[in-house]
Design a protein around this motif. Sequence first.
Motif, PDB file in Angstrom:
ATOM      1  N   GLY A 153      -2.282  -8.636  -0.533  1.00 44.58           N
ATOM      2  CA  GLY A 153      -1.313  -8.464  -1.601  1.00 44.58           C
ATOM      3  C   GLY A 153      -0.956  -7.008  -1.766  1.00 44.58           C
ATOM      4  O   GLY A 153      -1.159  -6.186  -0.862  1.00 44.58           O
ATOM      5  N   ALA A 154      -0.425  -6.686  -2.944  1.00 41.81           N
ATOM      6  CA  ALA A 154      -0.013  -5.306  -3.222  1.00 41.81           C
ATOM      7  C   ALA A 154       0.034  -5.082  -4.721  1.00 41.81           C
ATOM      8  O   ALA A 154       0.252  -6.017  -5.511  1.00 41.81           O
ATOM      9  N   ILE A 155      -0.172  -3.833  -5.100  1.00 42.90           N
ATOM     10  CA  ILE A 155       0.124  -3.405  -6.460  1.00 42.90           C
ATOM     11  C   ILE A 155       1.386  -2.556  -6.399  1.00 42.90           C
ATOM     12  O   ILE A 155       1.618  -1.836  -5.419  1.00 42.90           O
ATOM     13  N   THR A 156       2.212  -2.643  -7.427  1.00 44.26           N
ATOM     14  CA  THR A 156       3.485  -1.910  -7.458  1.00 44.26           C
ATOM     15  C   THR A 156       3.708  -1.290  -8.831  1.00 44.26           C
ATOM     16  O   THR A 156       3.289  -1.845  -9.854  1.00 44.26           O
ATOM     17  N   LYS A 157       4.381  -0.141  -8.818  1.00 36.58           N
ATOM     18  CA  LYS A 157       4.705   0.570 -10.054  1.00 36.58           C
ATOM     19  C   LYS A 157       5.820   1.553  -9.738  1.00 36.58           C
ATOM     20  O   LYS A 157       5.687   2.365  -8.814  1.00 36.58           O
ATOM     21  N   ALA A 158       6.916   1.484 -10.463  1.00 34.00           N
ATOM     22  CA  ALA A 158       8.104   2.290 -10.142  1.00 34.00           C
ATOM     23  C   ALA A 158       7.805   3.778 -10.125  1.00 34.00           C
ATOM     24  O   ALA A 158       8.339   4.521  -9.291  1.00 34.00           O
ATOM     25  N   ASP A 159       6.966   4.239 -11.041  1.00 41.95           N
ATOM     26  CA  ASP A 159       6.624   5.665 -11.085  1.00 41.95           C
ATOM     27  C   ASP A 159       5.159   5.876 -10.719  1.00 41.95           C
ATOM     28  O   ASP A 159       4.521   6.833 -11.164  1.00 41.95           O
ATOM     29  N   ALA A 235      -5.537  -1.057 -12.439  1.00 42.28           N
ATOM     30  CA  ALA A 235      -5.349  -1.089 -10.991  1.00 42.28           C
ATOM     31  C   ALA A 235      -5.216   0.290 -10.370  1.00 42.28           C
ATOM     32  O   ALA A 235      -5.081   0.400  -9.153  1.00 42.28           O
ATOM     33  N   GLN A 236      -5.262   1.349 -11.181  1.00 42.64           N
ATOM     34  CA  GLN A 236      -5.072   2.689 -10.638  1.00 42.64           C
ATOM     35  C   GLN A 236      -6.102   3.019  -9.567  1.00 42.64           C
ATOM     36  O   GLN A 236      -5.815   3.746  -8.603  1.00 42.64           O
ATOM     37  N   TRP A 237      -7.297   2.456  -9.685  1.00 41.47           N
ATOM     38  CA  TRP A 237      -8.347   2.752  -8.705  1.00 41.47           C
ATOM     39  C   TRP A 237      -7.942   2.322  -7.299  1.00 41.47           C
ATOM     40  O   TRP A 237      -8.350   2.955  -6.323  1.00 41.47           O
ATOM     41  N   VAL A 238      -7.140   1.264  -7.193  1.00 40.46           N
ATOM     42  CA  VAL A 238      -6.687   0.823  -5.875  1.00 40.46           C
ATOM     43  C   VAL A 238      -5.765   1.864  -5.262  1.00 40.46           C
ATOM     44  O   VAL A 238      -5.891   2.227  -4.086  1.00 40.46           O
ATOM     45  N   ALA A 239      -4.834   2.390  -6.064  1.00 43.11           N
ATOM     46  CA  ALA A 239      -3.910   3.419  -5.580  1.00 43.11           C
ATOM     47  C   ALA A 239      -4.653   4.703  -5.222  1.00 43.11           C
ATOM     48  O   ALA A 239      -4.387   5.328  -4.183  1.00 43.11           O
ATOM     49  N   ASP A 240      -5.587   5.110  -6.066  1.00 41.60           N
ATOM     50  CA  ASP A 240      -6.303   6.363  -5.825  1.00 41.60           C
ATOM     51  C   ASP A 240      -7.208   6.287  -4.595  1.00 41.60           C
ATOM     52  O   ASP A 240      -7.519   7.316  -3.983  1.00 41.60           O
ATOM     53  N   SER A 241      -7.603   5.078  -4.224  1.00 45.81           N
ATOM     54  CA  SER A 241      -8.495   4.912  -3.065  1.00 45.81           C
ATOM     55  C   SER A 241      -7.738   4.878  -1.745  1.00 45.81           C
ATOM     56  O   SER A 241      -8.370   4.779  -0.681  1.00 45.81           O
ATOM     57  N   ASP A 242      -6.425   4.969  -1.773  1.00 51.89           N
ATOM     58  CA  ASP A 242      -5.633   5.086  -0.538  1.00 51.89           C
ATOM     59  C   ASP A 242      -5.720   6.534  -0.068  1.00 51.89           C
ATOM     60  O   ASP A 242      -4.808   7.339  -0.253  1.00 51.89           O
ATOM     61  N   LEU A 243      -6.821   6.873   0.551  1.00 52.96           N
ATOM     62  CA  LEU A 243      -7.136   8.272   0.826  1.00 52.96           C
ATOM     63  C   LEU A 243      -6.169   8.928   1.798  1.00 52.96           C
ATOM     64  O   LEU A 243      -5.891  10.131   1.690  1.00 52.96           O
ATOM     65  N   ASP A 244      -5.645   8.172   2.761  1.00 52.22           N
ATOM     66  CA  ASP A 244      -4.701   8.782   3.717  1.00 52.22           C
ATOM     67  C   ASP A 244      -3.246   8.604   3.285  1.00 52.22           C
ATOM     68  O   ASP A 244      -2.329   8.999   3.995  1.00 52.22           O
ATOM     69  N   ARG A 245      -3.047   7.957   2.127  1.00 50.31           N
ATOM     70  CA  ARG A 245      -1.709   7.807   1.526  1.00 50.31           C
ATOM     71  C   ARG A 245      -0.703   7.176   2.486  1.00 50.31           C
ATOM     72  O   ARG A 245       0.459   7.573   2.553  1.00 50.31           O
ATOM     73  N   ASP A 246      -1.167   6.143   3.179  1.00 49.92           N
ATOM     74  CA  ASP A 246      -0.267   5.428   4.072  1.00 49.92           C
ATOM     75  C   ASP A 246       0.272   4.151   3.445  1.00 49.92           C
ATOM     76  O   ASP A 246       0.907   3.337   4.102  1.00 49.92           O
ATOM     77  N   GLY A 247       0.006   3.950   2.154  1.00 51.26           N
ATOM     78  CA  GLY A 247       0.521   2.783   1.455  1.00 51.26           C
ATOM     79  C   GLY A 247      -0.366   1.560   1.526  1.00 51.26           C
ATOM     80  O   GLY A 247       0.040   0.477   1.106  1.00 51.26           O
TER      81      GLY A 247
END
Length: 307
Positions: A153-159, A235-247
């Motif tokens: 799945g995915a988490i999404t947030k415009a900003d 859900a911010q922890w999921v975004a912050d754990s994308d260490l290489d920022r590849d989405g």
Amino acid sequence: MPRPKKVLVPALALALVAGCNGGGGATGRVQVFVEAEDTIPEGLQPGTGEENIVDGWAADYTKFLVVVGNFRAGRSADTSASLSDPAVYVVDLLNLPVGGFVLTEFDDVDAVRWDRVGYDIPDASASVEAAEGTSAADLQFMIDNGFSIYVEGAITKADGQSCLPGTDDCAPATEVKFAWGLAAGTSFDDCAPEEGDAGFAVPSGGTAQIKPTIHGDHWFFTNITQGAEITERRAQWVADSDLDRDGETTLDELRMVKAAEVFTPELGYSVTGASIPVTTAYDYLAAQARTLGDFQGEGECPTRAPL
């Protein structure tokens, strides 16, 4: 083809018996369904409500597979009586039949309260079957990997932003995907509805419909629930754990993230009650995966043990 009906198995018997009324008493039927909580097909929305993600993210699933089975029920008042079906299935919770997947059925069941109820979410093995609506490919995938659960799945947030844990280094991140498979086999017992007595009552001449319910939001909880789900969802922890920022946040990345850097008390997090030590974000995910089994919707199965 209709699935064979199961019957009561007395604890001391070596063979199945046709009836279980203990000598002519009233009986009924039991049907056991696997049900998906609404958060699985419908996702979670941002907001301030009890079921919302409070830090602004939305979450949606494109795949949700779980291994479910070994349903059992007993009676504190008569320990010689039991219901049991060892069958285990891989269930595609996004492709359930209308009304849920019938896990098992029992005929000629004593029309009394069965107050000791449990089932398992085990790791997949070669003996598991595909539930109705589950593909052969998904069955084999779960067996080959020994997963108890697999989600995409995915988490999404415009900003949205992704901030490296423990730092102020942030970058835009409007969507972060995930594909997580876990071998987190767990038994769930002492199941009870949200209100009322433990287990279920069988009506005389009628049918009790029992619903082990799989929840899809627990890894967004800020604590490890063991009763009523008094918690926030973040859900911010999921975004912050994308260490290489590849989405995409992978399990390998979660293993590199210190739990103390993303699950902070300031945000309301607590790992008290976790069934495993929680030192990384992966540990938190795995601990929450061991809590997904509920009962009759929002009811709980508080006695949990690793399998």
